[in-house]
Design an enzyme around this catalytic site. Sequence first.
Site, PDB file in Angstrom:
ATOM      1  CG  ASN A 182       7.448  -3.837   2.339  1.00 31.09           C
ATOM      2  OD1 ASN A 182       7.248  -2.973   3.183  1.00 31.09           O
ATOM      3  ND2 ASN A 182       7.512  -3.551   1.059  1.00 31.09           N
ATOM      4  N   GLY A 183      10.455  -4.082   1.631  1.00 32.23           N
ATOM      5  CA  GLY A 183      11.369  -2.964   1.821  1.00 32.23           C
ATOM      6  C   GLY A 183      12.494  -2.931   0.809  1.00 32.23           C
ATOM      7  CG  ASP A 184      14.953  -0.126   0.741  1.00 36.88           C
ATOM      8  OD1 ASP A 184      13.910   0.548   0.825  1.00 36.88           O
ATOM      9  OD2 ASP A 184      16.003   0.170   1.330  1.00 36.88           O
ATOM     10  CD  GLN A 208      -2.382  -0.699   5.192  1.00 31.60           C
ATOM     11  OE1 GLN A 208      -2.273   0.481   4.861  1.00 31.60           O
ATOM     12  NE2 GLN A 208      -1.347  -1.439   5.546  1.00 31.60           N
ATOM     13  CB  CYS A 258       0.791   3.955   9.419  1.00 28.19           C
ATOM     14  SG  CYS A 258       0.610   5.697   9.152  1.00 28.19           S
ATOM     15  CE  LYS A 274       3.388  -2.450   4.288  1.00 26.54           C
ATOM     16  NZ  LYS A 274       3.673  -1.152   4.865  1.00 26.54           N
ATOM     17  N   GLY A 287       6.688  -1.861  -3.091  1.00 29.48           N
ATOM     18  CA  GLY A 287       5.995  -0.580  -3.173  1.00 29.48           C
ATOM     19  C   GLY A 287       6.676   0.326  -4.186  1.00 29.48           C
ATOM     20  NE  ARG A 288      10.124   3.377  -0.945  1.00 30.29           N
ATOM     21  CZ  ARG A 288      11.193   3.532  -0.179  1.00 30.29           C
ATOM     22  NH1 ARG A 288      11.763   4.719  -0.108  1.00 30.29           N
ATOM     23  NH2 ARG A 288      11.675   2.532   0.519  1.00 30.29           N
ATOM     24  N   PRO A 341       0.829  -1.211   0.000  1.00 33.58           N
ATOM     25  CG  PRO A 341      -0.016  -1.037   2.180  1.00 33.58           C
ATOM     26  CD  PRO A 341       0.752  -1.950   1.283  1.00 33.58           C
TER      27      PRO A 341
HETATM   28  C1  FMN Z   1       4.278   7.324  -0.497  1.00 27.05           C
HETATM   29  C2  FMN Z   1       4.145   6.174   0.437  1.00 27.05           C
HETATM   30  C3  FMN Z   1       2.896   5.830   0.951  1.00 27.05           C
HETATM   31  C4  FMN Z   1       2.755   4.753   1.806  1.00 27.05           C
HETATM   32  N1  FMN Z   1       1.521   4.408   2.261  1.00 27.05           N
HETATM   33  C5  FMN Z   1       1.355   3.317   3.059  1.00 27.05           C
HETATM   34  C6  FMN Z   1       0.059   2.900   3.504  1.00 27.05           C
HETATM   35  O1  FMN Z   1      -0.967   3.485   3.151  1.00 27.05           O
HETATM   36  N2  FMN Z   1      -0.004   1.818   4.325  1.00 27.05           N
HETATM   37  C7  FMN Z   1       1.113   1.121   4.722  1.00 27.05           C
HETATM   38  O2  FMN Z   1       0.993   0.143   5.456  1.00 27.05           O
HETATM   39  N3  FMN Z   1       2.333   1.469   4.273  1.00 27.05           N
HETATM   40  C8  FMN Z   1       2.473   2.530   3.455  1.00 27.05           C
HETATM   41  N4  FMN Z   1       3.724   2.873   2.998  1.00 27.05           N
HETATM   42  C9  FMN Z   1       4.838   1.963   3.267  1.00 27.05           C
HETATM   43  C10 FMN Z   1       4.968   0.955   2.108  1.00 27.05           C
HETATM   44  O3  FMN Z   1       3.831   0.117   1.999  1.00 27.05           O
HETATM   45  C11 FMN Z   1       6.205   0.067   2.241  1.00 27.05           C
HETATM   46  O4  FMN Z   1       6.122  -0.650   3.448  1.00 27.05           O
HETATM   47  C12 FMN Z   1       7.500   0.878   2.240  1.00 27.05           C
HETATM   48  O5  FMN Z   1       7.470   1.879   1.241  1.00 27.05           O
HETATM   49  C13 FMN Z   1       8.710  -0.024   1.993  1.00 27.05           C
HETATM   50  O6  FMN Z   1       8.556  -0.758   0.810  1.00 27.05           O
HETATM   51  P1  FMN Z   1       9.208  -0.265  -0.615  1.00 27.05           P
HETATM   52  O7  FMN Z   1      10.651   0.036  -0.341  1.00 27.05           O
HETATM   53  O8  FMN Z   1       8.985  -1.456  -1.519  1.00 27.05           O
HETATM   54  O9  FMN Z   1       8.461   0.965  -1.025  1.00 27.05           O
HETATM   55  C14 FMN Z   1       3.881   3.974   2.167  1.00 27.05           C
HETATM   56  C15 FMN Z   1       5.130   4.325   1.653  1.00 27.05           C
HETATM   57  C16 FMN Z   1       5.271   5.401   0.791  1.00 27.05           C
HETATM   58  C17 FMN Z   1       6.626   5.724   0.238  1.00 27.05           C
END
Ligand code: FMN
Length: 367
Positions: free
Chosen positions: A202-204, A71, A101, A140, A226-227, A16
């Site tokens: 999850n992460g990076d 979520q 969060c 999460k 995510g990103r 998310p």
């Molecule tokens: C812009 C943005 C919005 C996010 N919104 C949520 C969210 O709504 N709920 C949540 O559990 N995590 C949220 N996250 C965290 C991501 O789901 C994820 O755990 C985090 O970015 C690490 O994963 P990634 O490196 O693949 O992005 C958000 C992260 C970013 C950068």
Amino acid sequence: MQLGPLQLTSNLFLSPLAGYTNLPFRLTLREVGGVGLATTDLVNARSLLEKNPKALKLIETAPADRPLAVQLFGSVPEEMRDAAVYLESLGVASVDINMGCPVRKVCRVGGGSAMMTEMDKTANLVKGMVQAVKIPITTKMRLGWDDQNLTAPDLARALEAVGVAAIFIHGRTREQGFSGTINLDGIRAVVEAVEQIPVIGNGDVTTPEAAKKMLDETGCAGVSIGRGAFYNPWIFQHTLHFLKTGELLPEPRFEERVRVMCRHLDLMVEVFGEGHGCRMFRKVAPWYAKRFGPANEFNKRVVQISSKAEFHDVLESYLRWRRQFVDENGELRPRFQPAPMVASFMQEPEVARREQIPVPKGPVEVW
Ligand SMILES: Cc1cc2nc3c(=O)[nH]c(=O)nc-3n(C[C@H](O)[C@H](O)[C@H](O)COP(=O)(O)O)c2cc1C
């Protein structure tokens, strides 16, 4: 990949991302392929029960947007339970609870990361939700509040005992925010803490190799991205192929990146209307452009578009401008090619610090 009773076609998940994981983005990613389960932005349980139009827009979906998880965040057990029941009645495939969060607004009311410090209360809230619906309830979380309080393994075990179907774990603490690198040992500790439910790391994760490393080194059952999906909507399809065959597919060609970007805009306009969809796309297009090579001419102008015609004007003049950087076959000359993506946990710490994935600005700058 099995999530409670739900059979998924891949063990790759869309994380998310508030402000981004809307219907158009999810549909774009699903068309490209490889996503096992996509999730909405986080939705306030109370707003959903009050049928607040903004909350309802966040859960807007379509037949091609399946399977879909929503979520939820909130700290009132009855509201969280009733929101889950409502989502089940709408045909949502699973409900995820936000426990990771770090935004002050969410923690202040006891949701988000604050949940990780109040284990019994949280387990009871989750139990109420699990007992009220047949669809899987997942959670999460981060590794804990800070390095001295790595509560995720204990919390994961407590939540498994009350019936959650899976745990998504972002390998950072709340204190870390988005800085530092991903703690794979921390993710492994969560995998080892549960008895049988899947743990999703999850992460990076920005490349197929990074996804494989996370799976291999932590024993997690799946990976949530995510990103990495902003930069590269092909990441799910390419990772799935790599996990199955060991073969790395070539990066998509520039023309394919542009095609998918245009499709994404069309879907934004379909779902949000032309003016609003185009304005929202101002923050999306520059993510595609990060893999275009030189793109300052595009980035400068695309953040001003208000209509599809303006977008196509910007794109056409960019395509003309970009010709100076390509060879006779239309390929970027080597010195203009963007450096390959490498996940933070696959680099030397010094380099990882320098090359952090940016956290997008906008309504979510505090994430
Ligand atoms: C812009 C943005 C919005 C996010 N919104 C949520 C969210 O709504 N709920 C949540 O559990 N995590 C949220 N996250 C965290 C991501 O789901 C994820 O755990 C985090 O970015 C690490 O994963 P990634 O490196 O693949 O992005 C958000 C992260 C970013 C950068």
